[in-house]
Design a protein around this motif. Structure first.
Motif, PDB file in Angstrom:
ATOM      1  N   ALA A   1     -40.101   0.190 -13.279  1.00 13.94           N
ATOM      2  CA  ALA A   1     -39.759   0.113 -14.698  1.00 13.94           C
ATOM      3  C   ALA A   1     -39.927   1.506 -15.282  1.00 13.94           C
ATOM      4  O   ALA A   1     -41.009   2.082 -15.219  1.00 13.94           O
ATOM      5  CB  ALA A   1     -40.659  -0.885 -15.414  1.00 13.94           C
ATOM      6  N   GLU A   2     -38.848   2.051 -15.836  1.00 15.50           N
ATOM      7  CA  GLU A   2     -38.833   3.430 -16.332  1.00 15.50           C
ATOM      8  C   GLU A   2     -38.390   3.440 -17.786  1.00 15.50           C
ATOM      9  O   GLU A   2     -37.597   2.601 -18.207  1.00 15.50           O
ATOM     10  CB  GLU A   2     -37.840   4.271 -15.521  1.00 15.50           C
ATOM     11  N   GLU A   3     -38.873   4.434 -18.530  1.00 18.24           N
ATOM     12  CA  GLU A   3     -38.365   4.624 -19.890  1.00 18.24           C
ATOM     13  C   GLU A   3     -36.975   5.242 -19.842  1.00 18.24           C
ATOM     14  O   GLU A   3     -36.069   4.806 -20.536  1.00 18.24           O
ATOM     15  CB  GLU A   3     -39.311   5.506 -20.700  1.00 18.24           C
ATOM     16  N   GLU A   4     -36.831   6.288 -19.024  1.00 21.67           N
ATOM     17  CA  GLU A   4     -35.526   6.941 -18.875  1.00 21.67           C
ATOM     18  C   GLU A   4     -35.317   7.261 -17.410  1.00 21.67           C
ATOM     19  O   GLU A   4     -36.207   7.798 -16.747  1.00 21.67           O
ATOM     20  CB  GLU A   4     -35.460   8.224 -19.700  1.00 21.67           C
ATOM     21  N   LEU A   5     -34.157   6.942 -16.899  1.00 22.75           N
ATOM     22  CA  LEU A   5     -33.827   7.190 -15.499  1.00 22.75           C
ATOM     23  C   LEU A   5     -32.921   8.409 -15.419  1.00 22.75           C
ATOM     24  O   LEU A   5     -31.752   8.345 -15.790  1.00 22.75           O
ATOM     25  CB  LEU A   5     -33.149   5.970 -14.880  1.00 22.75           C
ATOM     26  N   THR A   6     -33.474   9.516 -14.958  1.00 25.63           N
ATOM     27  CA  THR A   6     -32.701  10.740 -14.777  1.00 25.63           C
ATOM     28  C   THR A   6     -32.207  10.801 -13.335  1.00 25.63           C
ATOM     29  O   THR A   6     -32.656  10.030 -12.477  1.00 25.63           O
ATOM     30  CB  THR A   6     -33.558  11.976 -15.086  1.00 25.63           C
ATOM     31  N   ALA A   7     -31.315  11.729 -13.062  1.00 23.26           N
ATOM     32  CA  ALA A   7     -30.776  11.874 -11.711  1.00 23.26           C
ATOM     33  C   ALA A   7     -31.877  12.275 -10.731  1.00 23.26           C
ATOM     34  O   ALA A   7     -31.925  11.770  -9.601  1.00 23.26           O
ATOM     35  CB  ALA A   7     -29.651  12.898 -11.705  1.00 23.26           C
ATOM     36  N   GLU A   8     -32.765  13.169 -11.133  1.00 22.75           N
ATOM     37  CA  GLU A   8     -33.863  13.593 -10.259  1.00 22.75           C
ATOM     38  C   GLU A   8     -34.778  12.418  -9.930  1.00 22.75           C
ATOM     39  O   GLU A   8     -35.164  12.221  -8.779  1.00 22.75           O
ATOM     40  CB  GLU A   8     -34.682  14.688 -10.932  1.00 22.75           C
TER      41      GLU A   8
ATOM     42  N   THR B   1     -34.770   0.020 -16.641  1.00 23.24           N
ATOM     43  CA  THR B   1     -34.968   1.198 -17.465  1.00 23.24           C
ATOM     44  C   THR B   1     -34.483   0.956 -18.883  1.00 23.24           C
ATOM     45  O   THR B   1     -33.640   0.091 -19.116  1.00 23.24           O
ATOM     46  CB  THR B   1     -34.257   2.417 -16.837  1.00 23.24           C
ATOM     47  N   ASP B   2     -35.032   1.721 -19.800  1.00 15.23           N
ATOM     48  CA  ASP B   2     -34.583   1.632 -21.184  1.00 15.23           C
ATOM     49  C   ASP B   2     -33.318   2.457 -21.410  1.00 15.23           C
ATOM     50  O   ASP B   2     -32.531   2.159 -22.299  1.00 15.23           O
ATOM     51  CB  ASP B   2     -35.687   2.104 -22.135  1.00 15.23           C
ATOM     52  N   ARG B   3     -33.134   3.506 -20.574  1.00 11.45           N
ATOM     53  CA  ARG B   3     -31.951   4.352 -20.724  1.00 11.45           C
ATOM     54  C   ARG B   3     -31.582   4.950 -19.371  1.00 11.45           C
ATOM     55  O   ARG B   3     -32.446   5.451 -18.657  1.00 11.45           O
ATOM     56  CB  ARG B   3     -32.234   5.478 -21.714  1.00 11.45           C
ATOM     57  N   ILE B   4     -30.308   4.874 -19.014  1.00 12.18           N
ATOM     58  CA  ILE B   4     -29.804   5.479 -17.778  1.00 12.18           C
ATOM     59  C   ILE B   4     -29.008   6.720 -18.146  1.00 12.18           C
ATOM     60  O   ILE B   4     -28.047   6.649 -18.919  1.00 12.18           O
ATOM     61  CB  ILE B   4     -28.900   4.513 -16.984  1.00 12.18           C
ATOM     62  N   ASP B   5     -29.401   7.839 -17.582  1.00 13.09           N
ATOM     63  CA  ASP B   5     -28.680   9.091 -17.772  1.00 13.09           C
ATOM     64  C   ASP B   5     -27.310   8.984 -17.079  1.00 13.09           C
ATOM     65  O   ASP B   5     -27.226   8.433 -15.975  1.00 13.09           O
ATOM     66  CB  ASP B   5     -29.512  10.227 -17.171  1.00 13.09           C
ATOM     67  N   PRO B   6     -26.229   9.482 -17.690  1.00 13.56           N
ATOM     68  CA  PRO B   6     -24.907   9.393 -17.033  1.00 13.56           C
ATOM     69  C   PRO B   6     -24.860  10.061 -15.663  1.00 13.56           C
ATOM     70  O   PRO B   6     -24.162   9.581 -14.759  1.00 13.56           O
ATOM     71  CB  PRO B   6     -23.968  10.099 -18.013  1.00 13.56           C
ATOM     72  N   GLU B   7     -25.606  11.150 -15.488  1.00 16.81           N
ATOM     73  CA  GLU B   7     -25.651  11.805 -14.171  1.00 16.81           C
ATOM     74  C   GLU B   7     -26.325  10.902 -13.143  1.00 16.81           C
ATOM     75  O   GLU B   7     -25.908  10.850 -11.982  1.00 16.81           O
ATOM     76  CB  GLU B   7     -26.402  13.129 -14.270  1.00 16.81           C
ATOM     77  N   ALA B   8     -27.359  10.185 -13.574  1.00 12.45           N
ATOM     78  CA  ALA B   8     -28.039   9.255 -12.668  1.00 12.45           C
ATOM     79  C   ALA B   8     -27.112   8.107 -12.288  1.00 12.45           C
ATOM     80  O   ALA B   8     -27.088   7.677 -11.128  1.00 12.45           O
ATOM     81  CB  ALA B   8     -29.311   8.720 -13.320  1.00 12.45           C
ATOM     82  N   ALA B   9     -26.357   7.613 -13.235  1.00 10.88           N
ATOM     83  CA  ALA B   9     -25.419   6.524 -12.952  1.00 10.88           C
ATOM     84  C   ALA B   9     -24.381   6.956 -11.917  1.00 10.88           C
ATOM     85  O   ALA B   9     -24.067   6.204 -10.985  1.00 10.88           O
ATOM     86  CB  ALA B   9     -24.741   6.064 -14.236  1.00 10.88           C
ATOM     87  N   ALA B  10     -23.854   8.164 -12.077  1.00  5.42           N
ATOM     88  CA  ALA B  10     -22.865   8.675 -11.123  1.00  5.42           C
ATOM     89  C   ALA B  10     -23.484   8.845  -9.742  1.00  5.42           C
ATOM     90  O   ALA B  10     -22.853   8.534  -8.726  1.00  5.42           O
ATOM     91  CB  ALA B  10     -22.295   9.996 -11.625  1.00  5.42           C
TER      92      ALA B  10
ATOM     93  N   ALA C   1     -29.569  -0.472 -10.942  1.00  3.19           N
ATOM     94  CA  ALA C   1     -30.301   0.052 -12.092  1.00  3.19           C
ATOM     95  C   ALA C   1     -29.795  -0.700 -13.316  1.00  3.19           C
ATOM     96  O   ALA C   1     -28.589  -0.791 -13.540  1.00  3.19           O
ATOM     97  CB  ALA C   1     -30.068   1.548 -12.249  1.00  3.19           C
ATOM     98  N   ILE C   2     -30.725  -1.239 -14.085  1.00  8.96           N
ATOM     99  CA  ILE C   2     -30.360  -2.047 -15.250  1.00  8.96           C
ATOM    100  C   ILE C   2     -30.925  -1.392 -16.497  1.00  8.96           C
ATOM    101  O   ILE C   2     -32.134  -1.187 -16.603  1.00  8.96           O
ATOM    102  CB  ILE C   2     -30.903  -3.480 -15.120  1.00  8.96           C
TER     103      ILE C   2
ATOM    104  N   THR D   1     -31.982  -2.146 -19.767  1.00 12.98           N
ATOM    105  CA  THR D   1     -32.353  -3.440 -20.336  1.00 12.98           C
ATOM    106  C   THR D   1     -31.899  -3.671 -21.774  1.00 12.98           C
ATOM    107  O   THR D   1     -31.464  -4.783 -22.079  1.00 12.98           O
ATOM    108  CB  THR D   1     -33.865  -3.679 -20.203  1.00 12.98           C
ATOM    109  N   PRO D   2     -31.960  -2.694 -22.698  1.00 13.87           N
ATOM    110  CA  PRO D   2     -31.518  -3.009 -24.062  1.00 13.87           C
ATOM    111  C   PRO D   2     -30.027  -3.352 -24.154  1.00 13.87           C
ATOM    112  O   PRO D   2     -29.629  -4.267 -24.867  1.00 13.87           O
ATOM    113  CB  PRO D   2     -31.833  -1.747 -24.857  1.00 13.87           C
ATOM    114  N   SER D   3     -29.192  -2.622 -23.408  1.00 11.79           N
ATOM    115  CA  SER D   3     -27.750  -2.845 -23.493  1.00 11.79           C
ATOM    116  C   SER D   3     -27.211  -3.742 -22.373  1.00 11.79           C
ATOM    117  O   SER D   3     -26.040  -4.105 -22.383  1.00 11.79           O
ATOM    118  CB  SER D   3     -27.020  -1.503 -23.449  1.00 11.79           C
ATOM    119  N   ARG D   4     -28.052  -4.055 -21.377  1.00  9.42           N
ATOM    120  CA  ARG D   4     -27.689  -4.862 -20.211  1.00  9.42           C
ATOM    121  C   ARG D   4     -26.606  -4.227 -19.341  1.00  9.42           C
ATOM    122  O   ARG D   4     -25.905  -4.928 -18.609  1.00  9.42           O
ATOM    123  CB  ARG D   4     -27.281  -6.270 -20.619  1.00  9.42           C
ATOM    124  N   ASN D   5     -26.451  -2.928 -19.431  1.00 10.02           N
ATOM    125  CA  ASN D   5     -25.539  -2.220 -18.530  1.00 10.02           C
ATOM    126  C   ASN D   5     -26.173  -2.153 -17.151  1.00 10.02           C
ATOM    127  O   ASN D   5     -27.372  -1.910 -17.024  1.00 10.02           O
ATOM    128  CB  ASN D   5     -25.257  -0.805 -19.034  1.00 10.02           C
ATOM    129  N   MET D   6     -25.361  -2.352 -16.117  1.00 14.58           N
ATOM    130  CA  MET D   6     -25.848  -2.321 -14.747  1.00 14.58           C
ATOM    131  C   MET D   6     -25.060  -1.314 -13.939  1.00 14.58           C
ATOM    132  O   MET D   6     -23.838  -1.238 -14.049  1.00 14.58           O
ATOM    133  CB  MET D   6     -25.720  -3.695 -14.102  1.00 14.58           C
TER     134      MET D   6
END
Length: 162
Positions: free
Chosen positions: A63-70, A104-113, A138-139, A141-146
């Motif tokens: 469980a992460e606050e923000e998921l970065t690519a690193e 996660t609460d937020r997925i960085d676009p670079e991490a998603a790619a 990676a989910i 959670t606030p927006s339910r984007n996967m």
């Protein structure tokens, strides 16, 4: 709903079918779960075992606050390394799937790619002793984007009801 709350729901869901471990887990993960199924084929009189195959799943949760690519790359490497260390290949081993669930609460676009491109697999003795693959999701959670890799598409159905 935030990542920590979603983690509790996910662990309850997994607890019905998996052995969930929250204490003494491998860092950087919040929890782990494991499931093992042995499929045996017996003769018509159930006296002779014709074949046996073992399938396992090892699931790592974070469980992460923000998921970065690193951070995503480090989590993937840690899950894959730890998951492969637990594989017991042999003549009756079919597969051991390593699954990484990142809430996660937020997925960085670079991490998603990056996550979409990850394809890790390993075979043992040219698949005579089985194989392993990494499935990840990676989910946000606030927006339910996967976001998932190619092998993790079936996880989207599972997590769509959180």
């Amino acid at each position: 709903m935030f990542a920590a709350e979603a983690l509790e729901k996910v662990l309850q869901m997994y607890g019905q079918y998996y052995q969930v471990k929250r204490d003494d887990v491998t860092p950087p993960f919040a929890a782990e779960a494991e499931s093992s199924v042995v499929d045996e084929l017996l003769s018509g009189f159930k006296t002779v075992k014709i074949s046996s195959a073992e399938s396992r799943e090892i699931v790592f949760f974070t469980a992460e606050e923000e998921l970065t690519a690193e951070r995503a790359q480090r989590l993937v490497e840690a899950a894959w390394t730890e998951g492969l260390s637990r594989v017991r290949p042999g003549p009756n081993h079919r597969n051991t799937d390593v699954i990484l669930v990142m809430l996660t609460d937020r997925i960085d676009p670079e991490a998603a790619a990056l996550l979409k491109k990850i394809r890790l697999s390993k075979n043992y003795m040219l698949t005579f002793h089985g194989w392993s693959v990494l499935r990840l999701i990676a989910i946000e959670t606030p927006s339910r984007n996967m976001v998932c890799n190619r092998m993790g598409h079936d996880l989207k159905k599972l997590f769509s009801n959180i």
